[in-house]
Scaffold this motif. Structure first.
Motif: not given
Lengths: 235, 410
Positions: B216, B220-221, B223-224, B227-228, B231, B236, B246, B250
């Motif tokens: 995970r 997370t990494r 995903r982040s 995110e950066t 746009e 998206d 994820l 989970n």
């Protein structure tokens, strides 16, 4: 990242996280949001910083080398330090959450999380520490919207708006945290009081119903959507 | 059980003793009578010669006509069988059995046979029979005591084992009563087995925790990092995709942990009516959007359970029901008490599922033929099933004609 206009509160945050990428990602995001950030990559250093410096909020990973996150929080709480702390963990079970909160954590966030979720939660925790002024108020305001906690009435621009009890609770929670981004998970936890994971985005439907009552027919929208994060109520 | 066994054994011992007694006594009378009859026939054969044989161990006494038995005989007389008397003969102090024979010339003769040794043997046999019965009773008693001991001990083991199964508390051990008997030995072996199971469970937990942590964190990494990105439509889509991975991950970990740990630490008394009301209320706007008539008929029932997990389970069921019902359809949620069972049913008016798929829908990642294209992880119902099992309940799927009826019994 779309940054919503926030009530500007500069916070000093300590991030204790052993994964360098996650750490730098949190630190970078927090700095961009205007907060001051210190970092530690193991439990010992983290505990040292948390006890010697004064912070507005702590972000603590649960699994850390040398000293785990729960022990750090327990230790500083034992010493009378009430700095709000949010626990990050890869363990997402209710049991773990309860253990985390019992050890003195104020909030618990399961990895992976969207940065917006962490930011929203940290800012709410930090603000709670600074102003408890609202406690005595019985009326909440946002722009021309007024919410009376005692008579449970909502008035906008002189007109009374009829809300169902859950809609009222939704609006109340968002108005109490005016200017803060509220994520969908936070709404579930605080308004519905269940920790669960909805398969469909039912929250959005609830919000759109609330909006149709609160914002329809008015020039300015009170409830705004923050892309990739949640919702915000502004003046 | 032990009692029935004891009663049966006791009855067997008594009937055996009675049989021995009866058989030896019968045999004794028969042989005595036969010996006397033989003697009488012998005297008959001698006829009117008025001579009596002189067989050893036999006794012949002339009796007077119509006179009672002589006094020295009648003092110790007793009846053995029809026409046979037993007495002590004072002259040699032996014991005789005798019959009275009346000859053709109306002479009455008492014909006796010495039964001293036989009656001694008979007494011995009787004594032996009583001893045998006593021994058998003793054995029965010992067997009863042992069986009661074994039964209570095994019941204790079974109770503890059931407790461990129900609570999922693998750190518990069976109580070792004694070390010398087989049961004690079995308890020690079972405890070793429990220790091994606990060790394995800890390993499994450790592994899944490690997987959770080690997989995970990079997710997370990732995903982040997404995110950066600036746009764009791609961003998206990537975020959605990452979230989907994820979520699946989970949900899978969550189901395994519910199933493996039987964690009941969050169990508390909850009002099921309020909980299901909340679920229905939560989904009401979604149903309204699809013009679905959502009704909840709920009785006031409380039980012990994990409110978050139960909410999740019924939210999943209601979510499915609304998802698979057509516009303008109906979804019904009911809560009733039947005897000791709490029945919760979710009915929809959707497409339903084929009979051959009904058992498979609770399997992980199983997705019905008709819903392959819809959004989801294929884990929603597996989670429901795991939660219901955690609460000691059952879940069944039936046709609602049209649609589906899911019945859960807690």
């Amino acid at each position: 990242m779309a940054k919503p206009k926030r009530k500007y509160v500069c916070m000093r945050i300590l991030v204790i996280e052993d994964d360098p990428e996650v750490q730098s990602y949190i630190a970078k995001g927090m700095k961009e949001a205007g907060h001051g950030v210190d970092t530690a990559d193991n439990g010992k250093d983290g505990l040292f910083l948390a006890t010697t410096e004064d912070y507005d909020a702590l972000i603590v990973d649960r699994m850390l080398p040398e000293l785990d996150g729960l022990t750090i929080i327990k230790t500083i709480r034992g010493a009378g330090n009430a700095t709000p702390a949010i626990i990050l963990s890869a363990l997402g079970e209710v049991d773990d959450r309860v253990k985390g909160l019992r050890s003195g954590g104020d909030d618990y966030l399961t990895k992976p999380f969207a940065f917006a979720e962490l930011l929203a939660r940290v800012e709410i925790l930090g603000r709670r520490k600074n102003d408890n002024l609202q406690n005595g108020d019985t009326k909440l305001y946002a722009g021309d919207l007024e919410l009376d906690l005692l008579s449970r009435k909502v008035i906008r621009d002189g007109k009374t708006i009829d809300l169902q009890s859950r809609e009222f609770q939704l609006l109340e929670y968002m108005m109490q945290n005016k200017g803060q981004v509220i994520t969908r998970t936070m709404l579930l936890e605080h308004v519905w009081d269940y920790h669960f994971d909805p398969q469909t985005n039912v929250i959005d439907v609830h919000i759109s119903r609330l909006r149709s009552k609160v914002d329809k027919g008015f020039d300015k929208a009170i409830i705004r959507t923050v892309r990739g994060a949640g919702y915000i109520i502004e003046d | 059980m032990a009692l029935v066994f004891t009663i049966l054994c006791g009855a067997a011992a008594l009937s055996l003793g009675y049989f021995i007694n009866y058989f030896t006594q019968g045999h004794f009378i028969e042989t005595t009578e036969a010996a006397l009859d033989a003697e009488i026939r012998y005297i008959e054969a001698l006829g009117e010669r008025d001579v009596l044989p002189k067989h050893t161990g036999k006794l012949y006494i002339y009796l007077d006509k119509n006179a009672p038995l002589p006094d020295y005989l009648s003092s110790s007389i007793s009846r053995l069988a029809e026409g046979i008397i037993v007495f002590n003969y004072p002259k040699n102090n032996h014991r005789y059995a005798a019959k009275i024979y009346t000859s053709k010339n109306a002479q009455r003769i008492l014909v006796g046979t010495d039964i001293t040794s036989i009656s001694k043997k008979f007494k011995f046999m009787q004594w032996l029979g009583v001893a045998a019965i006593c021994f058998v009773m003793l054995i029965v008693f010992a067997a009863y005591v042992i069986s009661v001991f074994v039964v209570t001990e095994t019941n204790k083991i079974a109770d503890t084992a059931r407790d461990i199964m129900n609570t999922g508390d693998l750190s518990r051990r069976l109580e070792v009563g004694s070390k010398w008997d087989d049961l004690g030995n079995m308890t020690i072996v079972l405890n070793a087995l429990l220790a091994r199971v606990e060790e394995l469970m800890t390993d499994v937990r450790q592994v899944s925790d490690n997987i959770a942590h080690d997989l995970r964190t990079p997710l997370t990494r990732m995903r982040s990092n997404i995110e950066t990105l600036p746009e764009s439509k791609n961003k998206d889509e990537l975020l959605d995709e990452a979230d989907h991975i994820l979520n699946t991950f989970n949900a899978l970990l969550r189901i395994s942990r519910i199933e493996a740990e039987q964690q009941k630490s969050q169990f508390a008394p909850i009002n099921l009516k309020n909980l299901l009301d909340d679920v229905a209320e939560f989904y009401a706007p979604l149903a309204e959007e699809k013009n679905i008539n959502l009704t909840a008929i709920l009785s006031d029932i409380s039980l012990n359970g994990d409110r978050d997990l139960l909410f999740q389970a019924y939210a999943n069921l209601l979510d499915n029901a609304i998802k698979f019902s057509p516009n303008g359809g109906t979804v019904k949620l009911t809560l009733t008490q039947k005897h000791n069972d709490t029945l919760i049913t979710v009915q929809d008016s959707g497409v339903g599922i084929a009979d051959n798929e009904k058992n498979k829908i609770f399997n992980r990642f199983y997705r019905g033929v008709k819903c392959r294209s819809t959004h989801g992880t294929g884990l929603g119902l597996s989670l429901v099933s795991a939660v219901i099992k955690l609460h000691g309940g059952t879940i069944t799927v039936k046709d609602n004609n049209p649609g589906l009826k899911i019945i859960t019994i807690l």
